[in-house]
Write a protein that holds these residues in place. Structure first.
Motif, PDB file in Angstrom:
ATOM      1  N   THR A   1     -42.759  60.379 -29.162  1.00 40.15           N
ATOM      2  CA  THR A   1     -43.291  60.109 -27.946  1.00 40.15           C
ATOM      3  C   THR A   1     -42.749  58.501 -26.940  1.00 40.15           C
TER       4      THR A   1
ATOM      5  N   LEU B   1     -52.846  71.104  -9.674  1.00 39.40           N
ATOM      6  CA  LEU B   1     -51.427  71.226  -9.959  1.00 39.40           C
ATOM      7  C   LEU B   1     -51.296  73.391 -10.273  1.00 39.40           C
TER       8      LEU B   1
ATOM      9  N   SER C   1     -49.280  64.155 -26.303  1.00 39.78           N
ATOM     10  CA  SER C   1     -48.373  64.186 -24.655  1.00 39.78           C
ATOM     11  C   SER C   1     -49.222  63.492 -24.057  1.00 39.78           C
ATOM     12  N   SER C   2     -48.230  63.143 -23.008  1.00 40.11           N
ATOM     13  CA  SER C   2     -48.730  62.452 -21.715  1.00 40.11           C
ATOM     14  C   SER C   2     -48.628  63.364 -20.263  1.00 40.11           C
ATOM     15  N   LEU C   3     -49.770  63.562 -19.288  1.00 36.04           N
ATOM     16  CA  LEU C   3     -49.441  64.659 -18.645  1.00 36.04           C
ATOM     17  C   LEU C   3     -48.011  64.437 -17.562  1.00 36.04           C
ATOM     18  N   THR C   4     -47.114  63.583 -17.588  1.00 34.98           N
ATOM     19  CA  THR C   4     -45.841  62.981 -17.433  1.00 34.98           C
ATOM     20  C   THR C   4     -45.348  64.811 -17.831  1.00 34.98           C
ATOM     21  N   HIS C   5     -45.772  64.471 -18.922  1.00 39.49           N
ATOM     22  CA  HIS C   5     -44.276  65.642 -20.288  1.00 39.49           C
ATOM     23  C   HIS C   5     -44.775  66.910 -20.160  1.00 39.49           C
TER      24      HIS C   5
ATOM     25  N   LEU D   1     -45.958  68.281 -17.772  1.00 42.20           N
ATOM     26  CA  LEU D   1     -46.045  68.327 -16.096  1.00 42.20           C
ATOM     27  C   LEU D   1     -44.254  68.650 -15.670  1.00 42.20           C
ATOM     28  N   LYS D   2     -43.153  68.423 -16.772  1.00 40.22           N
ATOM     29  CA  LYS D   2     -41.975  68.886 -16.301  1.00 40.22           C
ATOM     30  C   LYS D   2     -42.175  70.370 -17.447  1.00 40.22           C
TER      31      LYS D   2
END
Ligand code: C2E
Ligand code: CA
Ligand code: CA
Length: 434
Positions: free
Chosen positions: A61, A389, A346-350, A352-353
């Protein structure tokens, strides 16, 4: 320590930490000295093997640069916290060893390890606070070994078992060795089980919470044993993943689940959505993933009613690869669910992808209802965020009426759990399906 070149921990500067070769020298010398003194009935010592929990995920990460710095800070922390008459050394990567030379009852050596392992600590680096937890395995000289290699191996075995049992800290014992032997036997038993098709699928219904309507089922593998018992998938799936037997087992599971789906459609129960768990190992391996695609394409089913459940592990190990593979599944019309949500790194940005349609909130959060205030706030936030989302949200592991009412109150639309229905064999599903 007499004339050994071992450095007391408190004296070490960061770069002065012994590396493993040096540790070996120190140990050799110490064993020599101890075995001499053994004749006089003194000197035992403890070798502790430690590593950073989930370090692989941190590396994947945050990258090597950050993680190298984390390791340096952990070294520093260990040196600061391990007292006199001991030696801290780095073995490789995130693995450390501590040699405690004074292990008399009141020397406090075990308390030191207990403090490090059971409290965790913060590392502040690269403008980030990392909460670090470690696990430890302990081997004692001379009872667990009289040479470096066997002491190191046994400390490592004890650490491995500490992780597996969630105990975090473990002293070596012959039973631990036995556990490992049993694991090897399990691999052989699994192979036999796969060849003889000893497995079966159960199906757990998923409900629309406000109408109590069944919208679909999740296929869960079962391994029946004599005397009406099952070996839990929580035991054999991780072993199969390690031994690579998961690929073959998963092909069997997917075939079986899709045959069942085809049958339901023939019986006019086209509406049932079928969720199938897919191991991250299968998703990661191109050749095995292709075999799964081939199986999927060989069935004439309504793909829009098929859901593949994956966990975060795959995202962390290689997000681009995960996106590509999930899109291949989606090209059939298959939906993707993220399982055990909230437990990973995992971060939310991950997240979201990723091409994901559904989020399944892990049952540890549901379990906290009604007493775990913090987890309840997190659950509520996760659900409203997921809705913002446009993800569908499924709550796992609903066991009480109170949990169900709370979930409805915070607008969780879908759920699954023993309160609503336990997993059932296919021939008993008709009792609950209309
Ligand atoms: P999972 O995907 O999170 O599956 C849900 C697990 O929770 C199932 O355990 C289910 O029986 C259990 N469960 C359902 N409702 C409740 C409840 O109200 N309370 C509690 N305490 N538990 C509940 P199971 O079947 O033992 O499976 C455990 C794990 O093994 C699964 O977790 C999944 O990670 C893995 N697994 C099961 N079947 C398969 C499979 O076919 N393929 C793969 N790759 N993994 C599987
Ligand atoms: Ca699942
Ligand atoms: Ca789950």
């Amino acid at each position: 320590m007499g004339k050994t070149n071992m450095r007391p921990a408190y004296n070490d500067s960061l770069n002065g930490l012994p590396k493993s070769n040096l540790l070996k020298n120190i140990l050799t010398e110490y064993i020599l000295q101890s075995s001499c003194r053994q004749f006089a009935g003194v000197d035992r010592f403890a070798l502790v093997y430690l590593d950073i929990e989930n370090f692989k995920y941190l590396n994947q990460t945050y990258g090597y640069k950050v993680c190298d710095e984390i390791i340096n800070c952990v070294e520093n922390y260990l040196v600061r916290n391990v007292k006199n008459s001991s030696c801290v050394a780095r073995i490789t990567s995130d693995k450390f060893a501590i040699l405690f030379t004074d292990i008399k009852a009141n020397s406090g050596w075990y308390e030191t390890i207990d403090e490090i392992i059971n409290n965790g600590f913060n590392i502040n680096t690269f403008n980030h606070v990392f909460y670090i937890t470690m696990s430890a395995g302990i081997a004692l000289y001379p009872e667990h070994g009289r040479d470096i290699d066997s002491l190191m191996k046994k400390a490592e075995t004890a650490n491995y078992s500490a992780k597996k049992t969630g105990k975090n800290i473990n002293i070596y014992s012959d039973e631990l060795q036995q556990d490992i032997i049993e694991q090897v036997q399990m691999v052989n038993k699994l192979q036999n089980g796969i060849e003889k098709e000893e497995f079966t699928l159960y199906y757990q219904p998923m409900f629309k919470l406000n109408s109590n309507e069944i919208i679909g089922v999740e296929a869960l593998v079962r391994w029946p044993q004599p005397m009406n018992e099952f070996i839990s998938p929580e035991i054999f799936i991780p072993i199969a993943e390690k031994s690579k037997q998961i690929y073959e087992l998963e092909r069997w599971i997917i075939n079986k689940a899709l045959q069942q789906k085809e049958q339901w459609e023939k019986d006019g129960q086209d509406y049932i959505e079928l969720s199938i768990n897919l191991s991250s190992k299968t998703l990661e391996s191109e050749s095995n993933f292709q075999k799964i695609e081939k199986i999927i394409s060989s069935y004439k089913v309504n793909y829009s009613k098929i859901i593949i459940e994956i966990t975060e592990t795959v995202i962390i190990s290689n997000i681009d690869l995960a996106i590509e593979r999930l899109n291949r599944l989606r090209s059939y019309g298959i939906k993707i669910a993220l399982d055990d949500f909230g437990t990973g790194y995992s971060s939310l940005t991950h997240i979201l992808k990723l091409p994901i349609d559904i989020i399944k909130i892990d049952r540890s959060f549901i379990k906290s209802i009604p007493n775990g205030n913090e987890e309840m706030v997190i659950t509520q936030n996760m659900i409203s965020l997921a809705h913002d989302l446009n993800y569908k949200v499924v709550a796992e592991g609903i066991e009480t009426q109170e949990q169900l009412e709370y979930l409805k109150k915070i607008s969780c639309e879908f759920g699954q759990g023993y309160l609503l229905c336990k997993p059932l064999p296919s021939d008993r599903l008709h009792e609950v399906l209309i």
